[in-house]
Each structure stands twice: as C-alpha cells, then as structure tokens.
Design a protein around this motif. Structure first.
Motif: not given
Length: 339
Positions: A125, A127, A131-134, A336
C-alpha cells in the motif's frame, strides 16, 4: 511470523543521526517528531490495524478506528500478516509512505502448505499523507524454487540510493517442482526497489544454515552503523547483531556468538525514541501468549535490554511496526480515526 513456530524502521531524513566516528552512539532524538503510529495485525485477524501513541510516549498506544481494521486486503489470500510501515526516502522523503506485508491467510491453509507452496508475493500500500492508502497491489519478489515469502520489511540503503527490501524464504531443489521434498533452512533474501513496483533479482542476504532464520528487522544507528534483530527459528529465540561497516559489512553479536535477547519470541521490531537520545525501543512477539511486549536499551554495544512498562501498551498486537510522526500527521490521523 509463524504462529507455531527497519528499515524495518526507515529513519526520516530529518532525523539527526549519531556521529559515524563513535561506536557508542545510537540514533539521536528528533524534536520534529511528536508521536508514533503503530501498524499491526491481530493474530487470527489478518488485516492491518492502526494504533496512535498517547502523546509522545513510545510505549503508550490507543487503537484507532474504534479497534476496527484500517486496511483489509482484497487480493491474493485476502490475509495480510507482519505489516511494516516505511518512510519514504531520497526523492520521496516527506512525500511518500509505504506499508508492505506477508500474503498469508492461515485460516485457508496449513503451516506446512504455506511454506511449500505459499505466496511469493508481497502486499504493498502507499500513501502521500499517512491517512489515505488506496488499494493494495501484490508484487512478486521471489523465484519459483522458494516455498514462501514471509515478513517483508525495508530500509533505505544510503550507499545504493534505493530501498533494500528483505524477507524470509526457504528453497527446494529445482527438480522438486512440487516442493514435496525436504527444503533447505530458512534464509533472509533481499532485492532493491525505487518504487515498490519493480524489484531487482532476489539474492541471499543472510544464510546461517543449518539454522533457520526469519523475521529480520534493521535499524540505522549512524551513517555506517546498523543493528539487526533476527529470529532463530530453530531455537525459537531472537538475537541482535551489529555492523559498523554498512549493511553489507561485518556483523557481530554483542555478548558473544550464542547470546540472545529472549526465547519463545518472534517478529522483532526496533524503533528510535523521539525524546531520549540513544534510546531504542524493541517489540518482541510472544506468539504463544499475549503478543508484543516492549523492551528498551540505551546501549546497543551490549545485549542490554530492559523490560519496559506495559501499563498502557495494548495486548495481543502481533508482528508489526512503529513509525515516528510529526504533529500535523498525528493530528490528521487522530481526526480521521480517533474516538
């Protein structure tokens, strides 16, 4: 790695490292780091869980997302173990982070089968903000003579200018395509990458045959000095070695050739303390009991580890990793997924 049976920490480039001229120095405290992010799996729950430190305490953590997983793999075996979170380095410093992990869901296989015909891929993964890892990708890193790829981790190699990714594998004879015979001992393998998409041809990094070794963790102490922590799979203990001549230099074991830190443990992970200069925190997974327990040392020239307080350290965390983070990153993670 096996239930029955750095960089790991990759230091941020903003970290002020100890002078390479002194063997007695370890990573120095970094005042830009104000907390820690822990990334783990939970035994029979092979997903990725995030834990945030309570303030800048390296041994006090709270579960994020109300204790629910942050990342649930959809590819491969749909089970991830041994997650390692890695700081971007080089051109990616401060811009990219990676999480890599073992592709293994033991609920769908057996320990024997997972070592004979297990996954030769690793989960990745990435980022740009923690916070956002797709979504994950699976990348093949090993050749078909191997039985598995376990506990992948990475460290930035300053001499190479790339990430050195390492893992444990065991190998079968080329003629034994079914992997039904007796393999060799577990060894540590490695490959280089610049993007965790394309990897160089795998090679052997550490071979202590006939002793089987798994679960390598590396931490950089100074420009040319490193410590590494390894599980002796044959004796089921974790030991430490040190090199002051680089990743491919001469490694010696503080305390002598048979010295180990603890027995009945695996999944070592070492990380520098944000506050106390020269202090290293070490997690050891008591796989037959309550998972990770913390230890500390201020002298990596010796096998000098002290049991740390477990008052605010969560139980049942399994083989994972910890990353020092800055205040804005701490705040974003808490906003988050905090309670």
């Amino acid at each position: 790695m096996k239930f029955s049976a750095l960089l790991s920490l990759v230091l941020p480039l903003t970290t002020v490292l100890a002078s390479p001229t002194s063997r007695d120095l370890a990573p120095r405290a970094d005042t830009s780091l104000t907390g820690y992010l822990g990334v783990f799996f939970l035994g029979d729950a092979p997903n990725i869980y995030f834990y945030l430190s309570n303030g800048n305490n390296a041994l006090s953590f709270k579960a994020l997302n109300k204790g629910n997983p942050i990342l649930v793999p959809k590819l491969g075996t749909k089970g991830v173990r041994d997650p390692s979170i890695i700081n971007g380095a080089g051109a990616e410093a401060g811009k990219k982070w990676y999480i890599i992990g073992t592709d293994l869901n033991i609920a769908t296989t057996t320990w024997d089968a997972s070592q004979r015909k297990g996954s030769l891929k690793i989960y990745v993964w990435e980022s740009t903000d923690l916070v956002n890892w797709g979504t994950e990708r699976l990348v093949t890193v090993e050749n078909s003579d191997a039985g598995m790829v376990w506990a992948p981790d990475a460290i930035w190699d300053p001499a190479k200018g790339q990430y050195l990714v390492h893992w444990a594998s065991k190998f079968y004879a080329a003629s034994d395509t079914a992997h039904s015979g007796k393999p060799g001992a577990d060894v540590i393998r490695y490959a280089y990458t610049s993007d965790f998409k394309t990897f160089s041809k795998p090679q052997t990094l550490i071979d202590k045959s006939p002793t089987s070794i798994i679960d390598l963790s590396l931490i950089q102490l100074s420009e040319n000095s490193f410590a590494r922590f390894i599980k002796n799979e044959t004796a089921t203990n974790v030991f430490m070695e040190r090199s002051d001549t680089g990743l491919f230099g001469t490694w010696t074991r503080p305390g002598g050739g048979t010295t180990f830190i603890h027995s009945g443990v695996e999944g070592p992970y070492a990380y520098a303390d944000n506050i106390t200069p020269g202090k290293v925190n070490l997690l050891l997974d008591y796989y037959g009991s309550d998972g990770y327990r913390p230890f500390t040392s201020t002298n990596l020239n010796a096998n000098a580890w002290v049991d740390a307080s477990r008052t605010n350290f969560p139980k049942n965390l399994r083989h994972g990793s910890v990353l020092g983070i800055k205040q804005d990153q701490y705040a974003a993670l808490n906003a988050k997924w905090g309670s």
